[in-house]
Design an enzyme around this catalytic site. Structure first.
Site, PDB file in Angstrom:
ATOM      1  N   ASN A  17       0.837  -1.196   0.000  1.00 27.59           N
ATOM      2  CA  ASN A  17       0.000   0.000   0.000  1.00 27.59           C
ATOM      3  C   ASN A  17       0.872   1.246   0.000  1.00 27.59           C
ATOM      4  O   ASN A  17       1.647   1.473   0.932  1.00 27.59           O
ATOM      5  CB  ASN A  17      -0.915   0.027   1.225  1.00 27.59           C
ATOM      6  CG  ASN A  17      -1.706   1.321   1.308  1.00 27.59           C
ATOM      7  OD1 ASN A  17      -2.377   1.700   0.341  1.00 27.59           O
ATOM      8  ND2 ASN A  17      -1.612   2.018   2.424  1.00 27.59           N
ATOM      9  N   GLU A  18       0.780   2.017  -1.067  1.00 28.56           N
ATOM     10  CA  GLU A  18       1.459   3.309  -1.194  1.00 28.56           C
ATOM     11  C   GLU A  18       2.955   3.269  -0.901  1.00 28.56           C
ATOM     12  O   GLU A  18       3.459   3.980  -0.021  1.00 28.56           O
ATOM     13  CB  GLU A  18       0.755   4.362  -0.312  1.00 28.56           C
ATOM     14  CG  GLU A  18      -0.716   4.518  -0.689  1.00 28.56           C
ATOM     15  CD  GLU A  18      -1.426   5.703  -0.032  1.00 28.56           C
ATOM     16  OE1 GLU A  18      -0.956   6.153   1.024  1.00 28.56           O
ATOM     17  OE2 GLU A  18      -2.438   6.164  -0.587  1.00 28.56           O
ATOM     18  N   TYR A  55      -5.993  12.465  -3.409  1.00 32.77           N
ATOM     19  CA  TYR A  55      -6.501  13.162  -2.219  1.00 32.77           C
ATOM     20  C   TYR A  55      -6.161  14.655  -2.326  1.00 32.77           C
ATOM     21  O   TYR A  55      -5.307  15.149  -1.594  1.00 32.77           O
ATOM     22  CB  TYR A  55      -5.872  12.567  -0.951  1.00 32.77           C
ATOM     23  CG  TYR A  55      -6.312  11.155  -0.660  1.00 32.77           C
ATOM     24  CD1 TYR A  55      -7.595  10.904  -0.180  1.00 32.77           C
ATOM     25  CD2 TYR A  55      -5.453  10.080  -0.869  1.00 32.77           C
ATOM     26  CE1 TYR A  55      -8.013   9.607   0.086  1.00 32.77           C
ATOM     27  CE2 TYR A  55      -5.866   8.777  -0.603  1.00 32.77           C
ATOM     28  CZ  TYR A  55      -7.145   8.549  -0.131  1.00 32.77           C
ATOM     29  OH  TYR A  55      -7.558   7.273   0.132  1.00 32.77           O
ATOM     30  N   GLU A 112      -7.671   4.809  -4.995  1.00 33.75           N
ATOM     31  CA  GLU A 112      -8.137   5.431  -3.744  1.00 33.75           C
ATOM     32  C   GLU A 112      -8.470   6.875  -4.059  1.00 33.75           C
ATOM     33  O   GLU A 112      -7.680   7.575  -4.694  1.00 33.75           O
ATOM     34  CB  GLU A 112      -7.033   5.455  -2.666  1.00 33.75           C
ATOM     35  CG  GLU A 112      -6.756   4.155  -1.973  1.00 33.75           C
ATOM     36  CD  GLU A 112      -5.816   4.351  -0.756  1.00 33.75           C
ATOM     37  OE1 GLU A 112      -5.721   5.481  -0.227  1.00 33.75           O
ATOM     38  OE2 GLU A 112      -5.179   3.368  -0.360  1.00 33.75           O
TER      39      GLU A 112
END
Ligand SMILES: *[C@@H]1O[C@H](CO)[C@@H](O)[C@H](O)[C@H]1NC(C)=O
Ligand SMILES: *[C@@H]1O[C@H](CO)[C@@H](O)[C@H](O)[C@H]1NC(C)=O
Ligand SMILES: *[C@@H]1O[C@H](CO)[C@@H](O)[C@H](O)[C@H]1NC(C)=O
Ligand SMILES: *[C@@H]1O[C@H](CO)[C@@H](O)[C@H](O)[C@H]1NC(C)=O
Ligand SMILES: *[C@@H]1O[C@H](CO)[C@@H](O)[C@H](O)[C@H]1NC(C)=O
Length: 407
Positions: A202-203, A281, A321
């Protein structure tokens, strides 16, 4: 002569049985062909969601397991058919899957079995992430800590990407999860069509962005390792989309112009990586900036990665995401962001015959999960407006699927 002929006939029948078996087998799994996902003779585009918490919640108490089924049922009703979860949790916590290198909590593993089994029941396809870059639920720093505790010489947290002992821990985890035989379905994870893809991390980032080459080497090595165990499933990196020093003309697209040790283009050129991912984001990445600046950023961010995926990388892309907090914001403000992202996804999917394949909203939760709230959570049963937006998106995405005749 006669006997030979008979053998030959039986041989042909046998071979054709294998062939039919193989082609049916391959139909069960999502694959990629050029810039598209394909599934069951059609291009595959989708609308999906993140629910990283599923294994931990299912493991916490038998009474909590219904939350997993509820979310799959509610998501399915909204047409959300791809779900991204954590297939890790490392450390001493009672909900840790891996309590120390190579030591697994069978109770937590059975909770993961349950999640995979429920996904199959509700026809949701899973993207399963194998470790975190961040320290939540253990992750890269827990692996480094384990090595330090075992008296391995460690200079920096980025040794995660190069140290032989730590790479051994990670490979062991990959093997453990991929070869796990589900105690409920009796299917090995590596053979389970409920799983769409594995994800390396993840990331992923480097603690020092100058270590980008170390991360790249790790992606090459671990990509090959995953595929050596399981070449039925797809593989992604799990990255946010930051460009690095090797593409100076692209750095201007990064939020705030900073780099994090990833190279969106070079990393995704690794042949074992089947599709590209970006996260988005704008609010937290562009703190203090105006709404217009955030909107402009988002448009350029999606546009440049879309172009690079289609033209340079020739792999499908997903917005893996995205979300907007409701803390301090109105529901309408959150919903307008969802609509904005969904419009990009749909318009690009339409223009690229599904090369832009879908998005996974961060994040869907069940009722009664306050301790997991991060401000971005959406509880479908309590969010009629967001649920309608998602449902509409699912419907128009599926309508873009078309038969794929290139066998
Ligand atoms: C594939 O599509 C056919 C109809 O074209 C359908 O009957 C079958 O259930 C589908 N298989 C899967 C695994 O979705
Ligand atoms: C450190 O290693 C020892 C064994 O060498 C083990 O007993 C202990 O639990 C480990 N501590 C942590 C925090 O992992
Ligand atoms: C990023 O760099 C470009 C080119 O160097 C510059 O034009 C732009 O203003 C910078 N953006 C930010 C947010 O610093
Ligand atoms: C992406 O490609 C399109 C079509 O070639 C072009 O118009 C657009 O400017 C490109 N976007 C970026 C950010 O380079
Ligand atoms: C989609 O294609 C049309 C026609 O080629 C173009 O006008 C439009 O800008 C494209 N939209 C996106 C989001 O790429």
């Amino acid at each position: 002569m006669a006997i030979r002929k008979i053998n030959c006939v039986w041989g042909l029948i046998f071979l054709s049985l294998i062939f039919v078996g193989e082609s049916q087998n391959s139909k069960q799994f999502v694959e990629t062909r050029n810039t598209q996902f394909v599934f069951n003779g059609s291009s595959f585009v989708f609308n999906g969601f993140n629910a990283y918490w599923m294994m931990m919640v299912a493991a916490s108490d038998k009474s909590q397991m219904s939350k997993i089924s509820n979310v799959f049922a509610q998501a399915s009703a909204a047409g959300l058919n791809v779900c991204r979860i954590w297939a890790f949790s490392d450390g001493s916590d009672h909900l840790a899957l891996q309590t120390s290198p190579g030591v697994y909590n069978e109770n937590v593993f059975q909770a993961l079995d349950f999640v995979v089994s429920e996904a199959g029941k509700y026809n949701a396809k899973l993207i399963m992430t194998l470790i975190n870059n961040f320290k939540d639920f253990g992750g890269r720093l827990q692996y480094v800590q384990w090595a330090r505790n075992a008296s391995v010489q460690i200079k920096s947290d980025d040794d995660f990407y190069t140290n032989a002992d730590i790479k051994g821990y990670y490979k062991n985890h990959v093997k453990k999860v991929l070869t796990r035989v589900n105690t409920i379905t009796k299917i090995a994870y590596k053979d389970d069509p409920a799983i769409m893809a594995w994800e390396l991390m993840n990331e992923p980032r480097c603690t020092d962005a100058a270590n980008a080459k170390l991360l790249h080497g790790w992606i090459e090595e671990m990509g090959a390792y995953v595929k050596s165990i399981d070449n039925k499933h797809l593989l992604s990196i799990g990255m946010e989309g930051f460009y690095g020093d090797e593409t100076p003309d692209r750095k201007q697209y990064n939020p705030g112009n900073y780099t994090v040790g990833t190279e969106f283009i070079k990393n995704h050129l690794v042949k074992e990586i089947d599709f590209t991912t970006i996260h988005a984001y704008p609010d937290s990445w562009l703190e203090g900036k105006s709404e217009k600046e955030r909107k402009d950023f988002l448009q350029r961010w999606v546009d440049i990665h879309m172009n690079d995926s289609m033209i340079i990388l020739k792999k499908p892309i997903i917005i893996e995401e995205f979300g907007r907090t409701i803390n301090g914001n109105s529901v309408e403000y959150r919903d307008s962001f969802l609509s904005e992202v969904y419009s990009y996804i749909y318009e690009y999917a339409k223009n690229s015959s599904g090369g832009m394949a879908g998005g996974l909203v961060w994040q869907i939760m069940s009722e009664g999960m306050e301790s997991y709230s991060d401000g971005l959570q959406i509880i479908l049963s309590q969010s009629p407006s967001a649920t309608k937006i998602m449902h509409d998106q699912s419907t128009r995405m599926v309508a873009l699927e078309h038969p794929n005749n290139i066998e």
